[in-house]
Design an enzyme around this catalytic site. Structure first.
Site, PDB file in Angstrom:
ATOM      1  CG  ASP A  50      -0.251  -0.060   2.521  1.00  0.00           C
ATOM      2  OD1 ASP A  50       0.985  -0.118   2.523  1.00  0.00           O
ATOM      3  OD2 ASP A  50      -0.937  -0.053   3.553  1.00  0.00           O
ATOM      4  NE  ARG A 272      -4.356   1.152   2.689  1.00  0.00           N
ATOM      5  CZ  ARG A 272      -4.588  -0.163   2.735  1.00  0.00           C
ATOM      6  NH1 ARG A 272      -3.802  -0.925   3.443  1.00  0.00           N
ATOM      7  NH2 ARG A 272      -5.599  -0.690   2.077  1.00  0.00           N
ATOM      8  CE1 TYR A 280       3.291  -4.810   6.902  1.00  0.00           C
ATOM      9  CE2 TYR A 280       2.843  -2.471   7.113  1.00  0.00           C
ATOM     10  CZ  TYR A 280       2.986  -3.582   6.330  1.00  0.00           C
ATOM     11  OH  TYR A 280       2.853  -3.488   4.971  1.00  0.00           O
ATOM     12  N   PRO A 356       8.250  -5.856   4.092  1.00  0.00           N
ATOM     13  CG  PRO A 356       6.090  -6.693   4.419  1.00  0.00           C
ATOM     14  CD  PRO A 356       7.534  -6.988   4.675  1.00  0.00           C
TER      15      PRO A 356
HETATM   16  P1  FAD Z   1       3.437 -10.167  -7.204  1.00  0.00           P
HETATM   17  O1  FAD Z   1       2.641  -8.999  -6.742  1.00  0.00           O
HETATM   18  O2  FAD Z   1       3.668 -11.262  -6.245  1.00  0.00           O
HETATM   19  O3  FAD Z   1       2.754 -10.739  -8.516  1.00  0.00           O
HETATM   20  C1  FAD Z   1       3.150 -11.974  -9.084  1.00  0.00           C
HETATM   21  C2  FAD Z   1       2.012 -12.528  -9.916  1.00  0.00           C
HETATM   22  O4  FAD Z   1       2.486 -13.650 -10.655  1.00  0.00           O
HETATM   23  C3  FAD Z   1       0.851 -12.996  -9.072  1.00  0.00           C
HETATM   24  O5  FAD Z   1      -0.327 -12.325  -9.475  1.00  0.00           O
HETATM   25  C4  FAD Z   1       0.810 -14.507  -9.327  1.00  0.00           C
HETATM   26  O6  FAD Z   1      -0.512 -15.003  -9.343  1.00  0.00           O
HETATM   27  C5  FAD Z   1       1.469 -14.639 -10.687  1.00  0.00           C
HETATM   28  N1  FAD Z   1       2.112 -15.951 -10.945  1.00  0.00           N
HETATM   29  C6  FAD Z   1       3.024 -16.582 -10.170  1.00  0.00           C
HETATM   30  N2  FAD Z   1       3.422 -17.742 -10.751  1.00  0.00           N
HETATM   31  C7  FAD Z   1       2.752 -17.842 -11.918  1.00  0.00           C
HETATM   32  C8  FAD Z   1       2.735 -18.814 -12.967  1.00  0.00           C
HETATM   33  N3  FAD Z   1       3.501 -19.920 -12.947  1.00  0.00           N
HETATM   34  N4  FAD Z   1       1.909 -18.611 -14.027  1.00  0.00           N
HETATM   35  C9  FAD Z   1       1.108 -17.508 -14.069  1.00  0.00           C
HETATM   36  N5  FAD Z   1       1.103 -16.562 -13.110  1.00  0.00           N
HETATM   37  C10 FAD Z   1       1.917 -16.704 -12.048  1.00  0.00           C
HETATM   38  N6  FAD Z   1       5.457  -3.101  -1.148  1.00  0.00           N
HETATM   39  C11 FAD Z   1       5.501  -1.738  -1.153  1.00  0.00           C
HETATM   40  O7  FAD Z   1       6.144  -1.136  -2.027  1.00  0.00           O
HETATM   41  N7  FAD Z   1       4.854  -1.003  -0.238  1.00  0.00           N
HETATM   42  C12 FAD Z   1       4.144  -1.583   0.739  1.00  0.00           C
HETATM   43  O8  FAD Z   1       3.562  -0.875   1.546  1.00  0.00           O
HETATM   44  C13 FAD Z   1       4.083  -2.996   0.805  1.00  0.00           C
HETATM   45  N8  FAD Z   1       3.351  -3.627   1.742  1.00  0.00           N
HETATM   46  C14 FAD Z   1       3.217  -4.987   1.697  1.00  0.00           C
HETATM   47  C15 FAD Z   1       2.423  -5.596   2.638  1.00  0.00           C
HETATM   48  C16 FAD Z   1       2.277  -6.970   2.624  1.00  0.00           C
HETATM   49  C17 FAD Z   1       1.438  -7.578   3.675  1.00  0.00           C
HETATM   50  C18 FAD Z   1       2.911  -7.746   1.639  1.00  0.00           C
HETATM   51  C19 FAD Z   1       2.754  -9.243   1.636  1.00  0.00           C
HETATM   52  C20 FAD Z   1       3.701  -7.149   0.702  1.00  0.00           C
HETATM   53  C21 FAD Z   1       3.875  -5.756   0.723  1.00  0.00           C
HETATM   54  N9  FAD Z   1       4.689  -5.101  -0.202  1.00  0.00           N
HETATM   55  C22 FAD Z   1       4.776  -3.741  -0.195  1.00  0.00           C
HETATM   56  C23 FAD Z   1       5.414  -5.876  -1.200  1.00  0.00           C
HETATM   57  C24 FAD Z   1       4.661  -5.947  -2.510  1.00  0.00           C
HETATM   58  O9  FAD Z   1       3.388  -6.519  -2.362  1.00  0.00           O
HETATM   59  C25 FAD Z   1       5.432  -6.770  -3.513  1.00  0.00           C
HETATM   60  O10 FAD Z   1       6.767  -6.344  -3.519  1.00  0.00           O
HETATM   61  C26 FAD Z   1       4.858  -6.587  -4.916  1.00  0.00           C
HETATM   62  O11 FAD Z   1       3.539  -7.056  -4.983  1.00  0.00           O
HETATM   63  C27 FAD Z   1       5.676  -7.365  -5.921  1.00  0.00           C
HETATM   64  O12 FAD Z   1       5.103  -7.236  -7.175  1.00  0.00           O
HETATM   65  P2  FAD Z   1       5.375  -8.326  -8.292  1.00  0.00           P
HETATM   66  O13 FAD Z   1       4.542  -7.898  -9.444  1.00  0.00           O
HETATM   67  O14 FAD Z   1       6.835  -8.441  -8.505  1.00  0.00           O
HETATM   68  O15 FAD Z   1       4.884  -9.710  -7.687  1.00  0.00           O
END
Ligand code: FAD
Length: 656
Positions: A50, A272, A280, A356
């Protein structure tokens, strides 16, 4: 034997989280034959990440939807630190100013990941018919390295499967807690996405041949595992509960970004949108160094509530409404590489995971996707030389390493609840915060010298544009339009539309010598001076989008009344028989009374002499690539020749 269809795509993106969507944005802008798949059957709606750092918001402005974040999000202006006072009651010990108004027009803002995904998805749809194929999982990957030298080959083969209804229900770490998504929790523009949507497929299995693959598939990256790319690092010992609630509390800073260190533990408070606050909360400590995942079934919202009440005491704390919660163990890990042969790339959590609580995962992930996306798309379009793709790893991987390093220093501040450490913690936090904000907020990205970043041999070389540093962003400034007097931030004026931009800092046009310099530049730019170095018409077009991959924008430093739009050479304000003159190309750095942010300090911010000006090339992702004097067109063309593919014909009409 299962039936399989076969198809080809120039780019396949696996994963439609924040990093995958940012990469897809560029596919849409450049009109690339791309696919994006995700195994989830819907987008994210609630919770998850977020925190949006100001640099990410600058990118959103260049993409055209920052105003939506501003309308919906909650901004953070300072971080408050609470510790036990002399009588044991919590007192506000310090606050750290996190609003750097001198650096950026945007303040760090909190808004849930689902809304961010909404905005990027809408932007993708504005520019193309590319859509996320949901409930589709990648199952096998083959990469034929021998084909990789031929830019027209399809060395990547990915077999994907369309999942059944149950298989594609989200089973990631955050959703196993059973959060229900109700229509009333969402804004109306998300309603249509609630129902799982899937393209009708002839068969369950499809074999996709691709030229490029971008693996944006999260922390447990399937793509990374297929490539046998090892990750270094491990889980930390701390288990955290994360919960989004409407708080019922007499704690005074419950709607301000705060860190509360009490004898019972440490809580991070993040205000928010829509009255929600994220907390957290440490809920359990595993055995030090353990790599096993813990049993999450032992943690409930009730237990998190009790922990919060103990930490906030003697202030009261409770909630009736919670719309999302999860529990997780922080992993600090980095992949050893983020590309395979510059044909397959990893971005976002697939490369780096960390706490996070720094609010950086989503930001870094989106910036990874933004960086790799334009490079891959422009290469596929045939306009960017394939060797430039090397700069994805050289620019982003060192940042991932820095991120992990910072996380190792930063997260223990939140983890250790010992009260006697409270004082030290507060001052340490202020110190570390000061040091890491430049990096975290994205003011400094430290992109090294490369074909895309022409660094100076020594600082004196760029003395005429001291703060226009190749490899850094253009420091935002508000400008006044020469033709209509309206104002705009440079983050918007330098729109991420896919083109490189020559920024002509024309200096003081009242001076006749300076005016002559600009006229000479204009002649050279449109090839009239007999030289063959005009960048326009020299490079391959972006098919279907732009006839020239380079745009031009002029900012002069004279009072607007003392110069006229038509004083500038036509190449800087081109004419279109249908759309007329390009009035949005000439801007002025002059203070105006109706907009106090437009204060006539752009040249000062950029360290550029108001009389003499300078020439700057801004990359499609808004980072500075090259800086020179107004006469340095030959060097500018050398820079562009190093990265862009030239047209085969010598004589091509100038089209901006
Ligand atoms: P993801 O968001 O994990 O997306 C990966 C996608 O790939 C998913 O939709 C999944 O379904 C898909 N996928 C995986 N394997 C396959 C496959 N084999 N075939 C097809 N699809 C697949 N970051 C911040 O910057 N600020 C914050 O305040 C923050 N707070 C957070 C709070 C929590 C509780 C959590 C858990 C995380 C937080 N983060 C925060 C971190 C942030 O959520 C992640 O760093 C970010 O979502 C990463 O983005 P991404 O696109 O790399 O991966």
């Amino acid at each position: 034997k299962e039936e399989s269809t076969h198809s080809q795509a120039d780019v396949l993106i696996i994963g439609a989280g924040p990093s995958g969507l940012m990469a897809a944005y560029w596919m849409a802008r450049y009109g690339i034959n791309a696919r994006i798949i995700d195994k989830r059957n819907t987008k994210v709606f609630l919770g998850h990440a977020d925190g949006l750092r100001a640099r990410t918001l600058e990118l959103f402005d260049s993409m055209g939807f920052q105003h939506r974040v501003l309308q919906e999000g909650s901004t953070s202006t300072e971080a408050n630190i609470w510790v036990p006072g002399p009588q044991g009651k919590l007192i506000r010990q310090a606050f750290i100013n996190v609003a750097r108004v001198d650096e950026s027009p945007f303040l760090n803002t909190c808004l849930n990941q689902g809304r961010i995904e909404r905005f990027i998805l809408d932007s993708i749809r504005e520019h193309s018919d590319l859509d996320v194929e949901r409930g589709v999982i990648a199952e096998s990957l083959e990469y034929d390295e021998e084909l990789s030298n031929d830019p027209n080959s399809y060395p990547i083969t990915v077999k994907v499967r369309v999942l059944g209804e149950d298989d594609s229900k989200v089973k990631d770490g955050c959703e196993t807690t059973g959060n229900e998504v109700n229509r009333e929790d969402l804004l109306p523009d998300d309603w249509a996405d609630l129902a799982p949507r899937r393209k009708p497929q002839k068969t369950q299995i499809e074999t996709i041949k691709a030229k490029y693959l971008i693996g944006c598939d999260g922390a447990h990256s399937w793509t990374r595992k297929q490539l046998n790319i090892p990750v270094e690092g491990s889980n930390t010992d701390h288990i955290w509960g994360v919960i989004d609630v409407i708080p019922l509390s007499d704690f005074p800073d419950v709607r301000r970004l705060s860190i509360v260190n009490s004898a019972a533990g440490t809580i991070l408070v993040i205000p928010r949108e829509r009255g929600l606050v994220r907390f957290y909360v440490p809920v359990q400590t595993c055995e030090a160094g353990t790599t096993d995942r813990f049993d999450r079934s032992t943690i409930t919202p009730e237990l998190i509530r009790e922990r919060m009440q103990a930490i906030f005491a003697p202030f009261t704390f409770d909630f009736k409404e919670s719309n999302w919660w999860t529990v997780y163990q922080v992993g600090q890990r980095i992949a050893s590489q983020s590309t395979k042969g510059n044909r397959i790339f990893l971005a976002g959590d697939a490369v780096h995971t960390h706490s996070p609580k720094m609010g950086l995962g989503m930001n870094m992930s989106m910036q990874d996707g933004f960086n790799v996306g334009w490079k891959v798309a422009l290469t596929v379009a045939g306009t960017l030389k394939p060797e430039v793709l090397e700069t994805y790893a050289s620019e982003r991987h060192p940042l991932a390493e820095m991120l992990l390093e910072l996380d190792r220093h930063w997260s223990p501040m939140f983890n250790d609840p010992k009260p006697e450490m409270a004082d030290t913690k507060a001052s340490d936090m202020a110190l570390i915060a000061g040091k890491f904000e430049d990096f975290a907020d994205g003011w400094k990205v430290f992109y090294p010298a490369s074909s895309l970043v022409r660094r100076a041999e020594d600082d004196a070389e760029f003395a005429f544009a001291r703060h226009m540093i190749p490899g850094e962003r253009v420091r935002p400034a508000k400008l006044r339009n020469q033709a209509d007097g309206g104002t705009v931030w440079t983050t918007r004026a330098l729109e991420s539309d896919g083109r490189f931009r020559i920024l002509v800092l024309a200096g003081d046009m009242r001076d006749s010598m300076q005016k002559q310099r600009i006229e000479a530049l204009g002649q050279a730019l449109d090839g009239q001076s007999g030289s063959s170095i005009s960048p326009f018409g020299r490079y391959l077009e972006i098919a279907g989008r732009f006839q020239c991959p380079i745009d031009v924008l002029t900012v002069h430093s004279s009072p607007w009344k003392d110069v006229e739009f038509f004083d500038f050479p036509e190449v800087l304000r081109p004419f279109d028989p249908v759309k007329g003159w390009a009035y949005d190309k000439i801007w002025c750095d002059e203070a105006c009374i109706f907009d106090r942010y437009c204060d006539g300090t752009a040249y000062e911010k950029w360290g550029v002499d108001r009389a003499r000006g300078a020439l700057v090339v801004v990359r499609p992702d808004q980072y500075i690539g090259w800086v020179g004097e107004l006469e340095d067109l030959e060097e500018l063309t050398q820079y562009l020749d190093g990265i862009l593919v030239k047209r085969s014909t010598d004589k091509v009409d100038l089209v901006l």
